[in-house]
Design an enzyme around this catalytic site. Structure first.
Site, PDB file in Angstrom:
ATOM      1  N   SER A  41      33.291 101.613  31.376  1.00 14.76           N
ATOM      2  CA  SER A  41      32.290 102.628  31.784  1.00 14.76           C
ATOM      3  C   SER A  41      32.889 103.808  32.529  1.00 14.76           C
ATOM      4  CB  SER A  41      31.284 102.041  32.778  1.00 14.76           C
ATOM      5  OG  SER A  41      30.502 101.086  32.208  1.00 14.76           O
ATOM      6  N   HIS A  72      29.589 105.240  27.322  1.00 15.65           N
ATOM      7  CA  HIS A  72      30.466 104.445  26.446  1.00 15.65           C
ATOM      8  C   HIS A  72      30.574 105.171  25.115  1.00 15.65           C
ATOM      9  CE1 HIS A  72      30.778 100.551  28.656  1.00 15.65           C
ATOM     10  NE2 HIS A  72      29.977 101.274  29.410  1.00 15.65           N
ATOM     11  N   HIS A  94      28.518  95.855  24.962  1.00 11.40           N
ATOM     12  CA  HIS A  94      28.281  94.745  25.884  1.00 11.40           C
ATOM     13  C   HIS A  94      27.423  93.669  25.236  1.00 11.40           C
ATOM     14  CE1 HIS A  94      29.524  97.875  28.696  1.00 11.40           C
ATOM     15  NE2 HIS A  94      29.838  96.890  29.520  1.00 11.40           N
ATOM     16  N   TYR A  96      24.949  92.234  26.498  1.00 10.99           N
ATOM     17  CA  TYR A  96      23.512  92.427  26.757  1.00 10.99           C
ATOM     18  C   TYR A  96      22.852  93.404  25.791  1.00 10.99           C
ATOM     19  CZ  TYR A  96      25.107  96.538  29.470  1.00 10.99           C
ATOM     20  OH  TYR A  96      25.690  97.698  29.873  1.00 10.99           O
ATOM     21  N   GLU A  97      23.660  94.157  25.038  1.00 11.39           N
ATOM     22  CA  GLU A  97      23.056  95.109  24.113  1.00 11.39           C
ATOM     23  C   GLU A  97      22.421  94.421  22.913  1.00 11.39           C
ATOM     24  OE1 GLU A  97      25.330  98.820  23.360  1.00 11.39           O
ATOM     25  OE2 GLU A  97      26.742  97.960  24.783  1.00 11.39           O
ATOM     26  N   ALA A 124      34.186  98.420  35.065  1.00 11.41           N
ATOM     27  CA  ALA A 124      33.529  98.783  36.319  1.00 11.41           C
ATOM     28  C   ALA A 124      32.988  97.484  36.901  1.00 11.41           C
ATOM     29  CB  ALA A 124      32.394  99.740  36.034  1.00 11.41           C
ATOM     30  N   MET A 224      29.867  93.024  33.914  1.00 11.61           N
ATOM     31  CA  MET A 224      29.146  92.543  32.718  1.00 11.61           C
ATOM     32  C   MET A 224      29.997  92.603  31.458  1.00 11.61           C
ATOM     33  SD  MET A 224      25.527  94.380  33.505  1.00 11.61           S
ATOM     34  CE  MET A 224      24.870  94.443  35.180  1.00 11.61           C
ATOM     35  N   SER A 225      31.282  92.435  31.596  1.00 14.81           N
ATOM     36  CA  SER A 225      32.127  92.537  30.395  1.00 14.81           C
ATOM     37  C   SER A 225      33.382  91.678  30.560  1.00 14.81           C
ATOM     38  CB  SER A 225      32.533  94.001  30.178  1.00 14.81           C
ATOM     39  OG  SER A 225      33.387  94.430  31.213  1.00 14.81           O
ATOM     40  N   ASN A 248      30.828 100.096  43.074  1.00 14.98           N
ATOM     41  CA  ASN A 248      29.763  99.936  44.085  1.00 14.98           C
ATOM     42  C   ASN A 248      29.997  98.610  44.787  1.00 14.98           C
ATOM     43  OD1 ASN A 248      28.861  98.910  41.232  1.00 14.98           O
ATOM     44  ND2 ASN A 248      27.729  97.684  42.712  1.00 14.98           N
ATOM     45  N   HIS A 260      22.877 102.584  37.865  1.00 10.98           N
ATOM     46  CA  HIS A 260      23.906 102.901  36.862  1.00 10.98           C
ATOM     47  C   HIS A 260      24.555 104.255  37.218  1.00 10.98           C
ATOM     48  CE1 HIS A 260      26.084 102.632  33.153  1.00 10.98           C
ATOM     49  NE2 HIS A 260      25.562 103.749  32.679  1.00 10.98           N
TER      50      HIS A 260
END
Ligand code: HPA
Length: 290
Positions: A41, A72, A94, A96-97, A124, A224-225, A248, A260
């Protein structure tokens, strides 16, 4: 059709799809990189500085999965850094997509068939370790896979016969590559934290209690990756090194609500230093091979 037959048919289709993608890609460039970089990201800038660039839009590659996330870009960039040929994957798909792990793993299968031997992954992540600040970079020492997925039981290119519990070698993240990363960070005066990355599915950020649980498990950062991609790369025998950009502080650690936008903003703030870390790392790697 019997289950075994169905699986065989699926595997054949899958193999054909990847081979089609790879044969298209090979027609676009004469470069034969052995090193690939997965850019997470907002961290895609590194690839802009390569010479002899050949940029392939993932939309144009037959069967290639497409990313729907902002930031992305979905490009394969072949190029050179000095004399070293590289392949950069800009943007990833990802889990989740689509809920389909094969889409996430696709670039790793492609990288393997293209002859990639060393994989540099970036992402990230939210900082869990209390010594981390937003904007820090973290060398990934190890990972915890909490996606409850595994590339070796997904319907991958790997045939069922080949898979057994001893299939992966350890550690996932190569010690000698980690040492190189630490050495160049010192040399270049780049602050580099080191820690364990926990991979979750998202797409929601975590609850404060989940973060406390991850902390107790030994995680320093959450994202998340990466975890399934690295497991597959390891299976294929690639040497892996990974860097997280702590965009963050994780839920409950941070006093503010996560967004995001914050993730992309921090990514933007540190992308130059991140690119420097990666390029110096690659240079050092190629000097070592000479
Ligand atoms: N949690 C999960 N994934 C992330 C985060 C986070 O706090 N920051 C960037 N990716």
């Amino acid at each position: 059709m019997a289950k075994k037959e169905l699986r065989k048919k699926f595997m054949n289709n899958f193999q054909n799809n990847i081979e089609q993608s790879v044969s298209f890609i090979k027609k676009q460039t004469t470069l034969l990189p052995k090193i690939a970089v997965v850019l997470g990201s907002g961290l895609g800038d590194f690839a802009e500085n390569l010479s002899h660039k050949k940029i392939i839009d993932t939309h144009d590659i037959p069967n290639y999965p497409l990313s729907t996330v902002e930031g992305h870009k979905g490009k394969l960039i072949f190029g050179k850094q000095n004399s070293v040929s590289l392949l950069a994957f800009q943007g990833r798909v990802h889990f989740y997509e689509s809920g389909n792990i094969e889409k996430t793993l696709y670039p790793i299968h492609v990288a393997h068939l293209l002859g990639i031997k060393t994989l540099l992954v970036t992402n990230a992540a939210g900082g869990i370790n209390k010594n981390f600040s937003a904007g820090d970079l973290m060398l990934i020492a190890d990972q915890i896979n909490l996606t409850f997925q595994n590339p070796l039981f997904a319907n991958t290119l790997l045939s069922a016969e080949k898979i057994n519990i001893r299939a992966t070698s350890h550690p996932f993240y190569d010690n000698s590559l980690c040492s190189i990363a630490e050495k160049i960070a010192l040399q270049e005066k780049i602050k580099l934290q080191k820690g364990v990355y926990v991979g979750v599915t998202g797409p929601t950020y975590e609850t404060a209690s989940e973060i406390q649980m991850f902390k107790k498990m030994g995680a320093d950062a959450v994202g998340m990756s990466t975890v399934n991609e690295v497991a597959l790369a390891n299976y294929y025998g690639m040497k892996v090194v990974g860097f997280s950009c702590i965009t963050n502080l994780a839920t409950g650690i941070s006093p503010t609500k996560l967004s995001h936008e914050e993730v992309t903003e921090t990514g933007n703030r540190v992308k130059k230093i991140f690119a420097k870390l990666i390029s110096t790392f690659i240079q050092e790697l190629s000097n070592k091979k000479k």
